[in-house]
Write a protein that holds these residues in place. Sequence first.
Motif, mmCIF file in Angstrom:
data_model
loop_
_atom_site.group_PDB
_atom_site.id
_atom_site.type_symbol
_atom_site.label_atom_id
_atom_site.label_comp_id
_atom_site.label_asym_id
_atom_site.label_seq_id
_atom_site.Cartn_x
_atom_site.Cartn_y
_atom_site.Cartn_z
ATOM 1 N N PHE A 130 0.830 -1.203 0.000
ATOM 2 C CA PHE A 130 0.000 0.000 0.000
ATOM 3 C C PHE A 130 0.869 1.260 0.000
ATOM 4 O O PHE A 130 0.649 2.194 -0.777
ATOM 5 C CB PHE A 130 -0.899 -0.017 1.244
ATOM 6 N N GLU A 131 1.858 1.300 0.899
ATOM 7 C CA GLU A 131 2.624 2.523 1.119
ATOM 8 C C GLU A 131 3.658 2.810 0.036
ATOM 9 O O GLU A 131 3.907 3.967 -0.282
ATOM 10 C CB GLU A 131 3.341 2.464 2.466
ATOM 11 N N GLY B 85 6.012 -1.886 -6.999
ATOM 12 C CA GLY B 85 6.662 -1.030 -7.989
ATOM 13 C C GLY B 85 6.588 -1.608 -9.390
ATOM 14 O O GLY B 85 6.339 -0.882 -10.363
ATOM 15 N N PHE B 86 6.785 -2.921 -9.493
ATOM 16 C CA PHE B 86 6.715 -3.584 -10.793
ATOM 17 C C PHE B 86 5.303 -3.505 -11.371
ATOM 18 O O PHE B 86 5.103 -3.141 -12.536
ATOM 19 C CB PHE B 86 7.149 -5.037 -10.651
ATOM 20 N N LEU B 87 4.303 -3.830 -10.554
ATOM 21 C CA LEU B 87 2.916 -3.812 -11.019
ATOM 22 C C LEU B 87 2.453 -2.403 -11.360
ATOM 23 O O LEU B 87 1.656 -2.207 -12.292
ATOM 24 C CB LEU B 87 1.996 -4.419 -9.950
ATOM 25 N N PHE B 88 2.955 -1.415 -10.638
ATOM 26 C CA PHE B 88 2.586 -0.029 -10.899
ATOM 27 C C PHE B 88 3.024 0.395 -12.301
ATOM 28 O O PHE B 88 2.312 1.132 -12.985
ATOM 29 C CB PHE B 88 3.229 0.873 -9.846
ATOM 30 N N ASN C 86 -3.468 0.508 -11.299
ATOM 31 C CA ASN C 86 -4.352 -0.051 -10.270
ATOM 32 C C ASN C 86 -3.933 -1.444 -9.791
ATOM 33 O O ASN C 86 -4.424 -1.920 -8.760
ATOM 34 C CB ASN C 86 -5.791 -0.135 -10.787
ATOM 35 N N LEU C 87 -3.048 -2.088 -10.522
ATOM 36 C CA LEU C 87 -2.684 -3.473 -10.210
ATOM 37 C C LEU C 87 -2.122 -3.678 -8.803
ATOM 38 O O LEU C 87 -2.435 -4.686 -8.154
ATOM 39 C CB LEU C 87 -1.693 -4.008 -11.251
ATOM 40 N N PRO C 88 -1.269 -2.764 -8.287
ATOM 41 C CA PRO C 88 -0.725 -3.009 -6.945
ATOM 42 C C PRO C 88 -1.797 -3.186 -5.876
ATOM 43 O O PRO C 88 -1.698 -4.077 -5.019
ATOM 44 C CB PRO C 88 0.121 -1.760 -6.679
ATOM 45 N N TYR C 89 -2.844 -2.376 -5.926
ATOM 46 C CA TYR C 89 -3.871 -2.458 -4.899
ATOM 47 C C TYR C 89 -4.794 -3.652 -5.103
ATOM 48 O O TYR C 89 -5.281 -4.239 -4.127
ATOM 49 C CB TYR C 89 -4.645 -1.150 -4.840
ATOM 50 N N GLY D 76 -2.599 -6.554 -3.851
ATOM 51 C CA GLY D 76 -2.504 -6.497 -2.397
ATOM 52 C C GLY D 76 -3.782 -6.984 -1.735
ATOM 53 O O GLY D 76 -3.757 -7.699 -0.721
ATOM 54 N N ALA D 77 -4.928 -6.606 -2.320
ATOM 55 C CA ALA D 77 -6.217 -7.072 -1.801
ATOM 56 C C ALA D 77 -6.331 -8.586 -1.921
ATOM 57 O O ALA D 77 -6.865 -9.258 -1.020
ATOM 58 C CB ALA D 77 -7.352 -6.394 -2.562
ATOM 59 N N LEU D 78 -5.815 -9.140 -3.017
ATOM 60 C CA LEU D 78 -5.862 -10.587 -3.217
ATOM 61 C C LEU D 78 -5.040 -11.316 -2.161
ATOM 62 O O LEU D 78 -5.478 -12.339 -1.608
ATOM 63 C CB LEU D 78 -5.344 -10.935 -4.616
#
Length: 409
Positions: free
Chosen positions: A241-242, A368-371, A376-379, A382-384
């Motif tokens: 998240f951060e 960082g990679f997903l961003f 939107n992929l990082p969040y 992370g939720a998954l």
Amino acid sequence: MLFSEAKEKKFVSNHSSFPLLLVNMFLAMLGIGLVIPVLPQFLHEFGAGGQAAGYMVSCFGLTQFLFSPIAGTIADKYGRKPMIVLGLCLFALSNLTAAIADDLLLLFVSRLIGGAGSAALVPSIMAYAADITTNEQRTKVMSYIGASMSSGFIIGPGVGGLLAEYGMRAPFYASACIGVLAMIGSMIFLPESLSLEKRLTRQQSKEKKPNVFLQLALSIKSRFFVLLFLVFAVTFGLTHFEAIYPLYVVQKYGFTTRDIAILFTLCSLIATFNQVMLTTRLIRRFGEKKTINFTLLLSSISLVFLIFFGHFLYVMFITMLFFTCNNILRPTINTLLSKRAGEEQGFVAGMNNAYMSLGNIFGPALAGFLFDVQINLPYLFGALVLLVAYFVSVKWIERKKAVTSMEWN
């Protein structure tokens, strides 16, 4: 009964040292998040991209991971205080190195030093708290430690953003000075919590602990594994998240550095207040297991909701909700681990920190990679991860009901 009374007296006699423990834990976590709000400026200055932002946070977790079990074992043998002092010294050195960094490589070095400091400090503080408390006191004490840990980790970006108004390197100089003062204060005022008799006995023991990688392999079969996995998942979610939060809200919603600082500061203060007020009450009413499950599920949902709407107050509410859940989760899980640790408080605390550092490594790096792939992929990912942790926890509870020999408590 006599043992319980002795522990009660021991806690009372050491109560004056407990606030110092909380301050030290706060500073440790402050160092992790301090760099986050100034990352966009640093990356721009050094010509780096979004992936570097994730790696910047991840490298802290690398040395934290490598040294945590070693530091926990040393704390069991030679005492908690020496490791606490060493950890604060390394934190001060880490921030001073970052303050004078003139290239990206030196900034990475500073984060590596900071991770080593965390490895020495965090498990020693948790073991110290376990030394001076009974099982009955453990929930409340771990709640306060969790509050200082989570608030430091979350307030770090807010403080960093506010101090950045006086210069991009000001947060690091300030943190280095505070670290030195905390180190001196601990040297003078913090008594050793582990008796000389126990230290001598453990020093004379010829039993050798396996290396960190073998310990991790063995931990999979241990009675601690699900709790340690939850430590990893919670840390992964928070660092995920951060790590890209400043870049995300700047690029998607047009927030400023000041907006980010306000968000983190206010949300962390509200979340810390919620944690102190709610954690013990929730555990008393619903128990640790249901509290963990509910907050895991709510954490996962809040990450998804962040991507839908960019109004400042909406983002503030979602951020506060996520931080509150994280603040409640961490001490609840730590309490269960501490109760199960017995005489191996330092070792188990070291493994706790090792799993936390794995979250610190993989969470930011993957974010960082997903961003860079899709904003939107990082969040969503992370939720998954948090949702998987929720189902693992639920399944574990059902299994514990069926197999009483593997009970949590």
